[in-house]
Enzyme design. Structure first.
Site, PDB file in Angstrom:
ATOM      1  N   ASP A 260      -4.787 -42.625  -4.970  1.00 52.06           N
ATOM      2  CA  ASP A 260      -4.604 -43.089  -3.699  1.00 52.06           C
ATOM      3  C   ASP A 260      -4.841 -44.907  -3.790  1.00 52.06           C
ATOM      4  O   ASP A 260      -5.751 -45.492  -4.292  1.00 52.06           O
ATOM      5  CB  ASP A 260      -5.497 -42.840  -2.358  1.00 52.06           C
ATOM      6  CG  ASP A 260      -4.829 -43.266  -1.246  1.00 52.06           C
ATOM      7  OD1 ASP A 260      -4.204 -42.315  -0.499  1.00 52.06           O
ATOM      8  OD2 ASP A 260      -4.994 -44.181  -0.754  1.00 52.06           O
ATOM      9  N   ILE A 261      -3.724 -45.669  -3.507  1.00 49.46           N
ATOM     10  CA  ILE A 261      -3.611 -46.999  -3.628  1.00 49.46           C
ATOM     11  C   ILE A 261      -4.747 -47.521  -2.450  1.00 49.46           C
ATOM     12  O   ILE A 261      -4.527 -47.190  -1.273  1.00 49.46           O
ATOM     13  CB  ILE A 261      -2.163 -47.714  -3.601  1.00 49.46           C
ATOM     14  CG1 ILE A 261      -1.256 -47.201  -4.484  1.00 49.46           C
ATOM     15  CG2 ILE A 261      -2.274 -49.168  -3.599  1.00 49.46           C
ATOM     16  CD1 ILE A 261       0.048 -47.384  -4.276  1.00 49.46           C
ATOM     17  N   GLU A 303       1.170 -43.387   0.193  1.00 49.51           N
ATOM     18  CA  GLU A 303       0.462 -44.120  -1.283  1.00 49.51           C
ATOM     19  C   GLU A 303      -0.239 -43.251  -2.124  1.00 49.51           C
ATOM     20  O   GLU A 303      -0.960 -43.631  -2.849  1.00 49.51           O
ATOM     21  CB  GLU A 303      -0.203 -45.270  -0.697  1.00 49.51           C
ATOM     22  CG  GLU A 303      -1.555 -45.116  -0.053  1.00 49.51           C
ATOM     23  CD  GLU A 303      -1.628 -44.727   1.451  1.00 49.51           C
ATOM     24  OE1 GLU A 303      -2.577 -45.282   2.050  1.00 49.51           O
ATOM     25  OE2 GLU A 303      -0.326 -44.760   1.914  1.00 49.51           O
TER      26      GLU A 303
END
Length: 401
Positions: A260-261, A303
């Site tokens: 996950d960004i 994301e």
């Protein structure tokens, strides 16, 4: 019975015109990426009938029309057809070369009509020029990236046969000054019979090529995320279930990463969604530079991404996750010249008794990813560590302290 050349030319012109007009009405129904190649093909088909019509009126209209303009239009029509093939297969633009070829054809026809009159010379010139143009078409098919489809082979066979016929015609054209273009002969019969068949067969092959491209594009859209080009969630589920079944069947390890960004919402809020999209693509690029060919990368949504690692135990998965994390830290992503760091929180899960199917593997790995977020982001957390911590928090009587 003699082969009536003028009639054959008029028939060829009529057939080609009908095919070109019919195809022109269908162009808008094709995807945008195929419309330009089809438009070029249509233009080539619609110009060709005028060439044959002018050729059929030899001795009835001025030579500059029935010879120079007619043969030049014939070369123009074939260059457009070949350019359509090159555009279809994304080959380098040869428009300048084609313009030079057209000008040479026109100049040669003028010289061999008015300066050094020679029907044999004109036939040889046009036959050689058309053969060169058709060779560009074969190159567009057989030097294109990717496998060659059956429709492409069909079109290539038509082009190759046309080259053989043109070169044979050039070699067998008699030098006698008494010959006429409309003189009936076996070679003339072959040339104009083939000329009437080629638009039908080649156009059918070209449309089949476009149909196959459409099917491939639809398959790609159904399986890939349109923005990043990695697998979408539905395809990931299918591939992951197959990988899990294979791992269980052969007793092999399998692990999974959820990435996950970090602070992605901040990127969207501060720089806009266009920059956010670029960040997602750059993130996928960085992960792709580290992952193995056998690994499967997919976008879960937003994301969040998942990386399926066949034949990989937890220790190796953590090692790969750390390489990805460091590579992201070392990679550059700039917005208007300003560096924008890309970081990720990564959860690691491995197939085992506690996570024996995709649903539990995704759920537990997702929990591990959120633990990495809570621990400060830009970190890696394993699902097994959560289970160990949970077991330590439970006393021997089963009550939590």
């Amino acid at each position: 019975m003699d082969f009536h050349i003028s009639t054959a030319m008029q028939l060829t012109a009529t057939i080609t015109l009908i095919i070109g007009m019919a195809l022109a009405f269908t162009t808008s129904g094709y995807p945008r990426n195929l419309q330009y190649p089809i438009q070029l093909w249509v233009r080539g088909l619609l110009i060709q009938p005028f060439s044959y019509a002018l050729l059929s009126m030899r001795e009835q209209i001025p030579d500059w029309l029935s010879i120079v303009v007619a043969n030049t239009l014939l070369v123009v029509s074939f260059t457009l057809l070949i350019q359509a093939l090159r555009e279809y297969n994304h080959r380098p633009d040869r428009r300048l070369a084609f313009i030079v070829i057209i000008l040479l054809a026109a100049a040669g026809e003028i010289l061999l009509t008015y300066v050094w009159p020679s029907l044999q010379g004109r036939i040889i010139l046009i036959s050689l020029i058309l053969s060169i143009v058709l060779l560009y078409g074969l190159s567009a098919i057989y030097r294109a990236p990717g496998p060659i489809t059956q429709p492409e082979h069909l079109v290539a066979i038509m082009l190759g046969a046309a080259i053989v016929i043109m070169l044979t015609r050039a070699a067998l054209t008699p030098s006698s000054s008494s010959i006429f273009l409309t003189t009936s002969s076996i070679m003339q019969g072959v040339v104009f019979t083939y000329a009437s068949l080629m638009p039908v067969i080649a156009t059918s092959g070209f449309l089949l090529m476009c149909g196959e491209r459409m099917n491939k594009d639809l398959t790609r859209l159904a399986t890939l995320d349109p923005l990043t080009g990695v697998f979408n969630r539905r395809t990931m589920t299918e591939l992951a279930n197959k990988a899990i079944a294979a791992s269980k069947r052969h007793g092999r390890a399998l692990s999974l990463l959820i990435l996950d960004i970090d602070h992605f919402k901040r990127i969207n809020d501060q720089f806009g969604h266009e920059v956010g999209d670029l960040a997602l693509c750059r993130f996928v690029e960085c992960v792709g530079e580290v992952m193995r060919e056998s690994d499967i990368l997919a976008r879960l949504g937003g994301e969040e991404f998942v990386l399926i690692l066949p034949d990989t135990n937890e220790k190796a998965a953590i090692s790969l996750a750390e390489r990805i994390r460091k590579h992201l830290c070392d990679s550059e992503f700039t917005v208007s010249g300003w560096p924008l760091p890309l970081r990720a929180s990564i959860g690691v899960g491995s197939l085992g008794p506690a996570m024996s199917n995709l649903e539990t593997l995704l759920r537990e790995t997702d929990h591990a990813m959120y633990e990495a977020k809570r621990a400060g982001r830009n970190r890696i957390f394993a699902a097994s560590a959560i289970r160990r911590q949970s077991s330590l928090d439970i006393d021997p009587d089963g009550a939590t302290p």
